[in-house]
Scaffold this active site. Structure first.
Site, short mmCIF file in Angstrom:
data_model
loop_
_atom_site.label_atom_id
_atom_site.label_comp_id
_atom_site.label_asym_id
_atom_site.label_seq_id
_atom_site.Cartn_x
_atom_site.Cartn_y
_atom_site.Cartn_z
N CYS A 33 0.86 -1.11 0.01
CA CYS A 33 -0.08 0.17 -0.02
C CYS A 33 0.74 1.23 -0.03
CB CYS A 33 -0.97 -0.24 1.20
SG CYS A 33 -0.13 -0.03 2.64
N ASP A 42 2.34 2.64 2.50
CA ASP A 42 2.08 3.53 3.91
C ASP A 42 3.29 3.39 4.63
OD1 ASP A 42 -0.38 4.04 2.96
OD2 ASP A 42 -1.47 3.05 4.51
N CYS A 98 -3.12 5.41 5.31
CA CYS A 98 -4.47 5.39 5.39
C CYS A 98 -5.02 5.69 6.89
CB CYS A 98 -5.06 4.08 5.06
SG CYS A 98 -4.60 2.82 6.38
N CYS A 101 -2.91 -3.02 8.51
CA CYS A 101 -2.29 -1.58 8.95
C CYS A 101 -2.18 -1.57 10.50
CB CYS A 101 -3.74 -0.55 8.91
SG CYS A 101 -4.33 -0.82 7.34
FE1 FES Z 1 -1.65 -0.10 4.38
FE2 FES Z 1 -3.61 0.97 5.83
S1 FES Z 1 -3.69 0.74 3.82
S2 FES Z 1 -1.50 0.71 6.39
#
Ligand code: FES
Length: 142
Positions: free
Chosen positions: A34, A36, A60, A104
């Site tokens: 993702c 992040d 996110c 996450c």
């Molecule tokens: Fe990857 Fe939340 S979508 S940490």
């Protein structure tokens, strides 16, 4: 996707956002899928108690909420007890996360572990069960 009231609260009003100058342990981890990134700072006293924790998260809403809750849970704990702040513990404290958002909370656990690992390296300490997180990206991002 349904988020619990607690997730929404920690997303809208994150606790402990920011950074700690000269932190005793800093951990940065990233999720390659993702994209992040989560960075956690720990202020740890000479008795190995986490006096303060802060975070910066580029990610996110669930990543922000889990960082917020993870830093809350880790404060006041010994570095050994901080190992109990697992992704499961963070999810439980937030009254759950949708399945696609479980990773996450894993990022939050890894960021705590990366910060603890950094503390151990700087202080020549060992914490039972702690391994260097695989997604540690301190080398890349300083
Ligand atoms: Fe990857 Fe939340 S979508 S940490």
């Amino acid at each position: 996707m349904e988020y619990s009231a607690k997730v929404m609260d920690h997303f809208m009003n994150p606790r402990n956002m920011g950074q700690i100058e000269d932190a005793d342990g800093v951990g940065t981890v990233g999720n390659a899928k993702c994209g992040d990134i989560m960075k956690i700072y720990l202020d740890i006293d000479e008795n190995g108690i986490v006096q303060d924790a802060k975070f910066k998260t580029f990610g996110c809403g669930a990543a922000v909420a889990t960082s917020s809750m993870a830093t809350e849970l880790v404060k006041g704990k010994s570095v050994d007890e901080a190992m109990d702040v697992t992704n499961k513990a963070v999810m439980e404290a937030l009254d759950g996360l949708p399945p696609v958002k479980v990773h996450c909370s894993c990022l939050a656990e890894e960021a705590i572990h990366a910060a603890l690992w950094d503390y151990c390296e700087k202080n020549g300490r060992k914490i039972e069960g702690l391994k260097k997180p695989v997604n540690d990206i301190d080398e890349l991002h300083g």
